[in-house]
Design a protein around this motif. Structure first.
Motif, mmCIF file in Angstrom:
data_model
loop_
_atom_site.group_PDB
_atom_site.id
_atom_site.type_symbol
_atom_site.label_atom_id
_atom_site.label_comp_id
_atom_site.label_asym_id
_atom_site.label_seq_id
_atom_site.Cartn_x
_atom_site.Cartn_y
_atom_site.Cartn_z
ATOM 1 N N VAL A 139 0.833 -1.201 0.000
ATOM 2 C CA VAL A 139 0.000 0.000 0.000
ATOM 3 C C VAL A 139 0.871 1.255 0.000
ATOM 4 O O VAL A 139 0.617 2.216 -0.734
ATOM 5 N N LEU A 140 1.912 1.263 0.815
ATOM 6 C CA LEU A 140 2.798 2.421 0.910
ATOM 7 C C LEU A 140 3.634 2.592 -0.360
ATOM 8 O O LEU A 140 3.887 3.716 -0.803
ATOM 9 N N LEU A 141 4.040 1.484 -0.959
ATOM 10 C CA LEU A 141 4.776 1.543 -2.222
ATOM 11 C C LEU A 141 3.886 2.068 -3.339
ATOM 12 O O LEU A 141 4.296 2.912 -4.147
ATOM 13 N N ALA A 142 2.643 1.584 -3.387
ATOM 14 C CA ALA A 142 1.719 2.010 -4.429
ATOM 15 C C ALA A 142 1.367 3.486 -4.284
ATOM 16 O O ALA A 142 1.153 4.184 -5.287
ATOM 17 N N ALA A 143 1.323 3.994 -3.055
ATOM 18 C CA ALA A 143 1.037 5.410 -2.822
ATOM 19 C C ALA A 143 2.204 6.299 -3.236
ATOM 20 O O ALA A 143 2.043 7.514 -3.397
ATOM 21 N N GLY A 144 3.388 5.693 -3.398
ATOM 22 C CA GLY A 144 4.561 6.465 -3.783
ATOM 23 C C GLY A 144 5.260 7.139 -2.621
ATOM 24 O O GLY A 144 6.146 7.965 -2.829
ATOM 25 N N TRP A 145 4.877 6.796 -1.387
ATOM 26 C CA TRP A 145 5.494 7.412 -0.216
ATOM 27 C C TRP A 145 6.723 6.648 0.259
ATOM 28 O O TRP A 145 7.543 7.187 1.004
ATOM 29 N N VAL A 146 6.827 5.391 -0.144
ATOM 30 C CA VAL A 146 7.943 4.529 0.260
ATOM 31 C C VAL A 146 8.547 3.912 -0.985
ATOM 32 O O VAL A 146 7.838 3.634 -1.957
ATOM 33 N N ARG A 147 9.844 3.692 -0.973
ATOM 34 C CA ARG A 147 10.527 3.060 -2.103
ATOM 35 C C ARG A 147 11.470 1.975 -1.589
ATOM 36 O O ARG A 147 11.887 1.986 -0.424
ATOM 37 N N MET A 148 11.782 1.049 -2.478
ATOM 38 C CA MET A 148 12.806 0.054 -2.182
ATOM 39 C C MET A 148 14.162 0.691 -2.481
ATOM 40 O O MET A 148 14.408 1.141 -3.597
ATOM 41 N N ARG A 149 15.036 0.710 -1.496
ATOM 42 C CA ARG A 149 16.333 1.365 -1.639
ATOM 43 C C ARG A 149 17.393 0.415 -2.198
ATOM 44 O O ARG A 149 18.084 0.720 -3.151
ATOM 45 N N GLY A 150 17.550 -0.718 -1.531
ATOM 46 C CA GLY A 150 18.611 -1.652 -1.885
ATOM 47 C C GLY A 150 18.451 -2.936 -1.092
ATOM 48 O O GLY A 150 17.348 -3.286 -0.680
ATOM 49 N N ARG A 151 19.563 -3.635 -0.892
ATOM 50 C CA ARG A 151 19.546 -4.870 -0.098
ATOM 51 C C ARG A 151 20.589 -4.765 1.013
ATOM 52 O O ARG A 151 21.712 -4.321 0.782
ATOM 53 N N ARG A 152 20.186 -5.190 2.200
ATOM 54 C CA ARG A 152 21.095 -5.179 3.347
ATOM 55 C C ARG A 152 22.151 -6.267 3.166
ATOM 56 O O ARG A 152 21.851 -7.381 2.727
ATOM 57 N N ARG A 153 23.377 -5.950 3.489
ATOM 58 C CA ARG A 153 24.456 -6.936 3.430
ATOM 59 C C ARG A 153 24.424 -7.793 4.694
ATOM 60 O O ARG A 153 25.243 -7.663 5.600
ATOM 61 N N SER A 154 23.430 -8.655 4.730
ATOM 62 C CA SER A 154 23.251 -9.567 5.860
ATOM 63 C C SER A 154 22.624 -10.838 5.316
ATOM 64 O O SER A 154 22.174 -10.870 4.166
ATOM 65 N N PRO A 155 22.599 -11.910 6.112
ATOM 66 C CA PRO A 155 22.025 -13.166 5.618
ATOM 67 C C PRO A 155 20.622 -12.970 5.038
ATOM 68 O O PRO A 155 19.772 -12.331 5.654
ATOM 69 N N GLY A 156 20.416 -13.525 3.852
ATOM 70 C CA GLY A 156 19.141 -13.373 3.183
ATOM 71 C C GLY A 156 19.037 -12.123 2.344
ATOM 72 O O GLY A 156 18.125 -11.986 1.549
ATOM 73 N N ARG A 157 19.971 -11.175 2.514
ATOM 74 C CA ARG A 157 19.998 -9.918 1.765
ATOM 75 C C ARG A 157 18.611 -9.290 1.655
ATOM 76 O O ARG A 157 18.082 -9.081 0.560
ATOM 77 N N PRO A 158 17.991 -8.949 2.798
ATOM 78 C CA PRO A 158 16.638 -8.375 2.762
ATOM 79 C C PRO A 158 16.618 -6.989 2.121
ATOM 80 O O PRO A 158 17.598 -6.246 2.172
ATOM 81 N N VAL A 159 15.481 -6.653 1.533
ATOM 82 C CA VAL A 159 15.287 -5.342 0.900
ATOM 83 C C VAL A 159 15.204 -4.264 1.974
ATOM 84 O O VAL A 159 14.609 -4.471 3.044
ATOM 85 N N THR A 160 15.801 -3.117 1.718
ATOM 86 C CA THR A 160 15.689 -1.970 2.617
ATOM 87 C C THR A 160 14.710 -0.960 2.023
ATOM 88 O O THR A 160 14.612 -0.809 0.805
#
Length: 243
Positions: A139-160
């Motif tokens: 919902v927040l991504l679709a509203a344009g208020w939040v974006r995916m920045r990158g991936r954390r350099r940690s196990p699983g490389r989660p999206v930030t």
């Protein structure tokens, strides 16, 4: 806007000497801001003004001229735009369709991302104390208020995740640092004055540059959104942490 209306802001000062020389630049600046569909940065404005025009002085003059009008000249996200005066917004909202209200889960998630960015989904869940449904982030991504920045350099490389310029525009902020701090939140009553003395509110930072512990997203990364939750759906349903 008519040519006569465009002349009003400056005519109150007269049009002689240096004032007269400023009049064309002031009218052009007003026209650009009026016609723009989005906030304009100072570089864009300066590029279209006559050579030698004093942009800061022109913006200050125009801002003062519009201060008591139905629209105001405001600075948001480091840019300039004409916006309905705050005390009149409720009148115009009557003619607009009722926007979908964010759920409590979405508001909490947005606030955490704003103050703690870059933040992963697992980090958001740790702060909230409950699992975060994927639909909440969608919902927040679709509203344009939040974006995916990158991936954390940690196990699983989660999206930030981080906030966007549209977030600043939507909430009338010039910069992310304008978000209220701990003392301001206490003053509004949003935080109990008796909370632990160790409670802190981080200084928000929305710098677009990746942090040392972030890697860029893959070019082929799927940015599609999951279907938005239906009204009344429990967005706090437990899900596995992001891997």
């Amino acid at each position: 806007m008519s040519a006569e209306a465009a002349r009003v802001p400056h005519d109150v000062h007269g049009a002689s000497g240096q004032e007269g020389d400023r009049k064309p630049a002031l009218r052009l600046l007003e026209a650009m801001l009026f016609a723009a569909g989005e906030p304009l940065d100072e570089a864009t404005l300066a590029a279209r003004l006559p050579e030698g025009a004093d942009l800061p002085a022109l913006l200050a003059e125009l801002s003062e001229d519009y201060a008591a009008r139905g629209v105001n000249l405001v600075r948001v996200a480091g840019k300039w735009m004409l916006r309905t005066a705050p005390d009149l917004g409720f009148l115009l909202s009557r003619d607009k369709p009722e926007p979908r209200r964010l759920s409590r889960a979405a508001l909490e998630t947005l606030a955490i991302i704003a103050y703690h960015q870059p933040a992963t989904r697992a980090e958001i869940e740790e702060i909230r104390g409950v699992s975060t449904n994927k639909g909440t982030l969608d919902v927040l991504l679709a509203a344009g208020w939040v974006r995916m920045r990158g991936r954390r350099r940690s196990p699983g490389r989660p999206v930030t995740y981080g906030t966007t310029e549209l977030f600043l525009v939507q909430f009338g902020l010039d910069a992310i640092g304008d978000l209220p701090g701990l003392e301001e939140l206490r003053g509004t009553g949003l935080i109990d004055a008796r909370v632990s003395a160790g409670l802190t509110v981080p200084l928000p930072d929305d710098d677009t540059a990746l942090k040392d512990d972030e890697d860029p997203l893959e070019p082929e990364f799927d940015l599609s959104f999951a279907p938005e939750p239906e009204a009344g759906e429990d967005e706090d349903a437990g899900e596995d942490a992001e891997g």
